[in-house]
Write a protein that holds these residues in place. Structure first.
Motif, PDB file in Angstrom:
ATOM      1  N   LYS A 196       0.851  -1.210   0.000  1.00 34.48           N
ATOM      2  CA  LYS A 196       0.000   0.000   0.000  1.00 34.48           C
ATOM      3  C   LYS A 196       0.881   1.253   0.000  1.00 34.48           C
ATOM      4  O   LYS A 196       1.898   1.292   0.707  1.00 34.48           O
ATOM      5  N   ASN A 205      -4.396  -2.620   0.975  1.00 31.26           N
ATOM      6  CA  ASN A 205      -5.524  -2.395   1.881  1.00 31.26           C
ATOM      7  C   ASN A 205      -6.658  -1.596   1.257  1.00 31.26           C
ATOM      8  O   ASN A 205      -7.684  -1.408   1.897  1.00 31.26           O
ATOM      9  N   MET A 236      -7.921 -13.585  10.594  1.00 35.09           N
ATOM     10  CA  MET A 236      -6.930 -12.516  10.537  1.00 35.09           C
ATOM     11  C   MET A 236      -7.175 -11.570  11.696  1.00 35.09           C
ATOM     12  O   MET A 236      -8.325 -11.393  12.125  1.00 35.09           O
ATOM     13  N   SER A 254       5.341  -5.724  10.574  1.00 31.27           N
ATOM     14  CA  SER A 254       6.790  -5.466  10.628  1.00 31.27           C
ATOM     15  C   SER A 254       7.377  -5.602  12.027  1.00 31.27           C
ATOM     16  O   SER A 254       8.468  -6.131  12.202  1.00 31.27           O
TER      17      SER A 254
HETATM   18  C1  LIG Z   1      -0.247  -1.697   6.514  1.00 28.47           C
HETATM   19  C2  LIG Z   1      -0.687  -3.003   7.065  1.00 28.47           C
HETATM   20  C3  LIG Z   1       0.253  -3.983   7.419  1.00 28.47           C
HETATM   21  C4  LIG Z   1       1.746  -3.778   7.327  1.00 28.47           C
HETATM   22  O1  LIG Z   1       2.168  -2.961   8.371  1.00 28.47           O
HETATM   23  P1  LIG Z   1       3.735  -2.680   8.604  1.00 28.47           P
HETATM   24  O2  LIG Z   1       3.793  -2.245  10.010  1.00 28.47           O
HETATM   25  O3  LIG Z   1       4.088  -1.618   7.621  1.00 28.47           O
HETATM   26  O4  LIG Z   1       4.455  -3.944   8.357  1.00 28.47           O
HETATM   27  C5  LIG Z   1      -0.231  -5.190   7.899  1.00 28.47           C
HETATM   28  N1  LIG Z   1      -1.548  -5.432   8.019  1.00 28.47           N
HETATM   29  C6  LIG Z   1      -2.478  -4.516   7.680  1.00 28.47           C
HETATM   30  C7  LIG Z   1      -3.912  -4.849   7.847  1.00 28.47           C
HETATM   31  C8  LIG Z   1      -2.075  -3.279   7.180  1.00 28.47           C
HETATM   32  O5  LIG Z   1      -3.007  -2.372   6.850  1.00 28.47           O
END
Ligand SMILES: *Cc1c(COP(=O)(O)O)cnc(C)c1O
Length: 233
Positions: free
Chosen positions: A37, A58, A164, A197
């Motif tokens: 994203k 997303n 999830m 992350s």
């Molecule tokens: C943006 C997002 C991630 C990734 O997040 P990071 O902290 O950048 O790894 C994971 N899951 C969802 C639902 C997200 O919107």
């Protein structure tokens, strides 16, 4: 910039593998979903050329602008929707995505079921669980998961594949990962998308089959897109 992405990607792949091996699981049991994203094709391409195929977006509109062209070139891409889904985007979501991770209410289950029949497409469906019961966050409350899964099957003819979650930012994620894993186990679901992350190693230890990693690979996003969106945009 491209080279930076590739080295961060390789680093994350190594860290995920180390986390998987540290808890005695098989490397092939955990998929890295590279979350793209806000990042354009220039930044995604090095990862595709390195052989990576599983990606997360997303927003439906953003995915629609970005991925069909890349897919024409790399047909075996597996695209996951990880953000909130509105009913009026369900048709496009069914068309674009291979996995929809954010089924969170009966209305969207019903709309997805109709679209899947109409398009004769069967993306895998995960149910998003609001493990922290946060009022501003999407997801089915943990205690309603069994009933929601049953209604997806019996009322809408859908076969949920997994669960999830996005744990609250201000709490240790471990208990949320364990709760999601136990809900999946009770329901006989094999797919578990959890960990980002900052906490993917802990998610792997709790049984994640998919970790969703964005900033550790692609760098920080602009402030307009800080973290996971909590409501349909
Ligand atoms: C943006 C997002 C991630 C990734 O997040 P990071 O902290 O950048 O790894 C994971 N899951 C969802 C639902 C997200 O919107």
């Amino acid at each position: 910039m491209g080279a930076g992405v590739l080295s961060h990607y390789n680093q994350v792949v190594g860290q995920v593998q180390a986390a998987v091996q540290a808890c005695g699981r098989n490397v092939s049991d955990v998929q890295l979903v590279a979350v793209t994203k806000t990042h354009d094709a220039v930044h995604i391409r090095p990862v595709l050329e390195a052989g990576h195929r599983v990606f997360g977006e997303n927003r439906v509109q953003e995915a629609k602008a970005k991925w069909p062209a890349l897919r024409a070139e790399f047909p075996d891409i597996e695209l996951h929707l990880i953000g909130p889904l509105q009913s009026n985007k369900a048709a496009e979501a069914v068309q674009l995505f291979d996995v929809i991770e954010t089924v969170d209410r009966e209305r969207i289950a019903e709309t997805l079921a109709a679209e899947m029949r109409r398009q004769n497409r069967t993306p895998l469906l995960y149910v998003q669980v609001n493990t922290g019961r946060e009022p501003q966050k999407a997801g089915v409350a943990p205690e309603h998961v069994p009933d929601f899964l049953a209604r997806m099957k019996t009322v809408h003819g859908l076969t949920p594949a997994g669960l999830m979650c996005i744990p609250p930012v201000d709490e240790p994620p471990g208990p949320h990962f364990k709760l999601l894993a136990s809900l999946a186990r009770d329901a006989g679901l094999t797919q578990l998308s959890m960990g980002m992350s900052s906490d993917f190693a802990e998610a792997v230890a709790a049984g994640a089959t998919h970790v969703r990693v964005g900033s550790a690979i692609f760098g920080q996003r602009p402030m307009a897109h800080p973290g996971p969106a909590t409501r349909p945009a």
